[in-house]
Design a protein around this motif. Sequence first.
Motif, mmCIF file in Angstrom:
data_model
loop_
_atom_site.group_PDB
_atom_site.id
_atom_site.type_symbol
_atom_site.label_atom_id
_atom_site.label_comp_id
_atom_site.label_asym_id
_atom_site.label_seq_id
_atom_site.Cartn_x
_atom_site.Cartn_y
_atom_site.Cartn_z
ATOM 1 N N UNK A 177 13.390 50.773 91.080
ATOM 2 C CA UNK A 177 13.296 52.145 90.576
ATOM 3 C C UNK A 177 11.944 52.737 90.957
ATOM 4 N N UNK A 178 11.826 54.027 90.789
ATOM 5 C CA UNK A 178 10.556 54.719 90.955
ATOM 6 C C UNK A 178 10.004 55.024 89.570
ATOM 7 N N UNK A 179 8.767 55.454 89.517
ATOM 8 C CA UNK A 179 8.246 55.988 88.261
ATOM 9 C C UNK A 179 7.805 57.425 88.503
ATOM 10 N N UNK A 180 8.063 58.265 87.521
ATOM 11 C CA UNK A 180 7.549 59.631 87.554
ATOM 12 C C UNK A 180 6.167 59.579 86.926
ATOM 13 N N UNK A 181 5.167 59.933 87.714
ATOM 14 C CA UNK A 181 3.780 59.834 87.256
ATOM 15 C C UNK A 181 3.069 61.165 87.436
ATOM 16 N N UNK A 182 2.068 61.378 86.619
ATOM 17 C CA UNK A 182 1.247 62.588 86.731
ATOM 18 C C UNK A 182 -0.220 62.191 86.886
ATOM 19 N N UNK A 183 -0.990 63.100 87.443
ATOM 20 C CA UNK A 183 -2.417 62.819 87.652
ATOM 21 C C UNK A 183 -3.125 62.710 86.298
ATOM 22 N N UNK A 184 -4.204 61.928 86.238
ATOM 23 C CA UNK A 184 -4.866 61.685 84.952
ATOM 24 C C UNK A 184 -5.453 62.939 84.317
ATOM 25 N N UNK A 185 -5.770 63.953 85.136
ATOM 26 C CA UNK A 185 -6.372 65.169 84.588
ATOM 27 C C UNK A 185 -5.382 66.202 84.094
ATOM 28 N N UNK A 186 -4.081 65.926 84.227
ATOM 29 C CA UNK A 186 -3.066 66.881 83.798
ATOM 30 C C UNK A 186 -2.688 66.602 82.340
ATOM 31 N N UNK A 187 -2.643 67.652 81.523
ATOM 32 C CA UNK A 187 -2.358 67.503 80.096
ATOM 33 C C UNK A 187 -0.852 67.366 79.881
ATOM 34 N N UNK B 10 10.771 56.373 84.090
ATOM 35 C CA UNK B 10 11.279 55.412 85.074
ATOM 36 C C UNK B 10 12.627 55.933 85.558
ATOM 37 N N UNK B 11 12.889 55.818 86.868
ATOM 38 C CA UNK B 11 14.074 56.472 87.434
ATOM 39 C C UNK B 11 15.345 55.643 87.401
ATOM 40 N N UNK B 12 15.268 54.396 86.976
ATOM 41 C CA UNK B 12 16.462 53.554 86.915
ATOM 42 C C UNK B 12 17.277 53.797 85.663
ATOM 43 N N UNK B 13 18.270 52.933 85.455
ATOM 44 C CA UNK B 13 19.134 53.053 84.283
ATOM 45 C C UNK B 13 18.578 52.359 83.050
ATOM 46 N N UNK B 14 17.479 51.610 83.219
ATOM 47 C CA UNK B 14 16.876 50.893 82.095
ATOM 48 C C UNK B 14 15.364 50.905 82.262
ATOM 49 N N UNK B 15 14.673 50.675 81.170
ATOM 50 C CA UNK B 15 13.217 50.603 81.232
ATOM 51 C C UNK B 15 12.780 49.414 82.080
ATOM 52 N N UNK C 284 7.793 45.914 83.516
ATOM 53 C CA UNK C 284 6.378 46.121 83.821
ATOM 54 C C UNK C 284 5.772 47.254 83.002
ATOM 55 N N UNK C 285 6.625 48.202 82.585
ATOM 56 C CA UNK C 285 6.151 49.344 81.792
ATOM 57 C C UNK C 285 7.126 49.561 80.622
ATOM 58 N N UNK C 286 7.177 48.625 79.696
ATOM 59 C CA UNK C 286 8.202 48.682 78.631
ATOM 60 C C UNK C 286 8.082 49.885 77.711
ATOM 61 N N UNK C 287 6.914 50.499 77.628
ATOM 62 C CA UNK C 287 6.729 51.642 76.741
ATOM 63 C C UNK C 287 7.086 52.968 77.402
ATOM 64 N N UNK C 288 7.434 52.932 78.672
ATOM 65 C CA UNK C 288 7.761 54.159 79.397
ATOM 66 C C UNK C 288 9.273 54.328 79.428
ATOM 67 N N UNK C 289 9.805 55.416 78.865
ATOM 68 C CA UNK C 289 11.256 55.614 78.849
ATOM 69 C C UNK C 289 11.789 55.980 80.231
ATOM 70 N N UNK C 290 13.087 55.856 80.403
ATOM 71 C CA UNK C 290 13.681 56.326 81.640
ATOM 72 C C UNK C 290 13.704 57.853 81.621
#
Length: 333
Positions: free
Chosen positions: A135-145, A233-238, A241-247
Amino acid sequence: MNPLHRRRLLAVLSSAAIAPALFSGSAHAQNATAGYPARPIKVVVAWSPGGATDLLARTVAIELGKQLGQQVVVDNRPGANGTIGHAQVANAPADGYTLVLATNSTYAIAQHLYKSLPYQQERDLAPIALLAASPLILAVRPGLDVRSVQDLLDLARKAPGKLNIASGGNGSTSHLAAELFMSLTGTTFTHVPYKGGGPATQAVAANEVDAAFLDLGVAVPFATSGRLRAIGVTGNARSAQLPDVPTVSQSGVPAFESTTTFAMFAPAATPKPVIDRLAAAVTASMNQPDLRDKLQRQGVEIVNAGPEALAKSVTTESTKWGAIIRDRHISLD
């Protein structure tokens, strides 16, 4: 000679002529694998060093070399959504010494983006194995609120097109994931393509771009160290490696799913015994516990399927992404 005897004689002569040809063909196939491989094998990766495909290829190459008894060398040939390296392999000698480890962005997506390519996937490349998926992860830059997918959507809807979103290149799986995301959410981002997932990840971490869909294995170290913020996370499940990040699906975009798949191909005329030898070696490599553990720690899911399964996957992936490309009117020519 009467007609009946003549027909019988012709049948005997025809059989006599065919037998050596069949024997010759069988002998040729045996000769193709006799002593194979007798020298190092090159695996082309049509993306920049440091991306998910490159990291997977280098991990697999070590074990594959052990299975084949020859060194397996990774050769990076980035550019044009992987089609430059793909074309080089399609036109390489069909002897089993030049292969390509590709993603679905090239073997299933590219044909819908370019009006003309110097090769045809199913005609010019023979499937060896479907190795893995990630899967991929949707991420944002650290300076974005932004702390969640919903935060990102709210911000994007306030100023359509103001936020930019990076990808590993035009037509890459990360680009198509962004297009799918915009289509399902009715938002508009400005696409910024990079030459591979590694450079795109660096750009998000450096605050050069606002967001990106990034290869999980490459981006996790950046996320866990706080150099970028993972929000989906772009897959069907969390991901483990990043269990606290929802899909992304769990975050309010229920129809969203996008996965990068990794597969190996050879030039189409490669003898079947060579393809079989390579497929068996890949299967054995992917079954090694150390390799499986290493890839799973990187967020890579082992698939380890053979030529027939890969051929079916090419068709399925092509159908899915072709529809999205048509709906979004995406073209790279």
